[in-house]
Design a protein around this motif. Structure first.
Motif, PDB file in Angstrom:
ATOM      1  N   GLN A  27      -3.063  -7.227   6.507  1.00 27.38           N
ATOM      2  CA  GLN A  27      -3.398  -5.810   6.620  1.00 27.38           C
ATOM      3  C   GLN A  27      -3.884  -5.227   5.297  1.00 27.38           C
ATOM      4  O   GLN A  27      -4.651  -4.266   5.289  1.00 27.38           O
ATOM      5  N   ARG A  28      -3.461  -5.796   4.182  1.00 18.98           N
ATOM      6  CA  ARG A  28      -3.904  -5.328   2.862  1.00 18.98           C
ATOM      7  C   ARG A  28      -5.113  -6.102   2.348  1.00 18.98           C
ATOM      8  O   ARG A  28      -5.708  -5.726   1.347  1.00 18.98           O
ATOM      9  N   HIS A  74      -6.512  -5.988  10.469  1.00 21.76           N
ATOM     10  CA  HIS A  74      -5.454  -5.118  10.973  1.00 21.76           C
ATOM     11  C   HIS A  74      -4.791  -5.778  12.180  1.00 21.76           C
ATOM     12  O   HIS A  74      -5.092  -5.461  13.319  1.00 21.76           O
ATOM     13  N   THR A  76      -1.189  -6.683  13.999  1.00 23.43           N
ATOM     14  CA  THR A  76       0.217  -6.284  14.096  1.00 23.43           C
ATOM     15  C   THR A  76       0.908  -7.221  15.077  1.00 23.43           C
ATOM     16  O   THR A  76       0.485  -7.320  16.228  1.00 23.43           O
ATOM     17  N   GLU A  98      -6.811  -4.565  15.502  1.00 26.72           N
ATOM     18  CA  GLU A  98      -7.622  -3.352  15.575  1.00 26.72           C
ATOM     19  C   GLU A  98      -8.996  -3.658  15.013  1.00 26.72           C
ATOM     20  O   GLU A  98      -9.127  -4.150  13.893  1.00 26.72           O
ATOM     21  N   HIS A 107      -8.979  -2.379  20.471  1.00 32.19           N
ATOM     22  CA  HIS A 107      -7.919  -3.355  20.242  1.00 32.19           C
ATOM     23  C   HIS A 107      -8.206  -4.643  20.998  1.00 32.19           C
ATOM     24  O   HIS A 107      -8.650  -4.608  22.139  1.00 32.19           O
TER      25      HIS A 107
END
Length: 149
Positions: A27-28, A74, A76, A98, A107
């Motif tokens: 995510q980063r 992104h 999750t 995402e 999504h």
């Protein structure tokens, strides 16, 4: 506590801690943190949806660097299923991805299996295998089918 100390603490923890660090790194877009999750073994492997089998840390790093060139990922994790023993853990995860489109965020869902071994350096990922997931978004209360075929 600085990020590097937090990362080191997570990697010294459980397979769940390494998995959390792996997804946070995605995510980063943090390649160094992501690669710190992987075991230092020649035979580690990674398969991205529709992609070839990547063997070894340098091949895996190269693939993620290419992906991060387009921005962070992104992803999750949800609906984790675990099989664990003293020195290994297998996590089957539904990843919610995402994707930003011209119409706004969309999504996609990917099924991933993450394999961890307990090494001299602590728990580390030795395999990540992802494939296209479900067609629709599963409701939080909805059970993911458990049958293989």
């Amino acid at each position: 506590m600085p990020k590097t100390k937090l990362r080191a603490a997570a990697l010294a923890g459980t397979a769940d801690d390494v998995e959390a660090t792996f997804y946070e790194s995605l995510q980063r877009g943090d390649i160094d943190a992501l690669m710190a999750c992987w075991a230092d073994e020649d035979e580690v492997f990674c398969v991205h949806p529709g992609g070839p089998r990547l063997v070894g840390a340098s091949a895996i790093r190269g693939a993620f660097e290419q992906m991060f060139a387009n921005g962070a990922i992104h992803a999750t994790p949800a609906h984790v299923r675990r099989v664990e023993s003293l020195a290994s853990a297998v996590h089957n995860v539904l990843e919610r991805i995402e994707v930003l489109t011209a119409e706004g965020p969309r999504h996609a869902f990917v099924l991933a299996t993450n394999v961890y071994h307990k090494t001299a350096q602590g728990w580390r990922m030795v395999a990540h295998h992802a494939s296209p997931g479900t067609v629709h978004a599963p409701d939080e209360s909805e059970e993911i089918p458990q049958t293989l075929h």
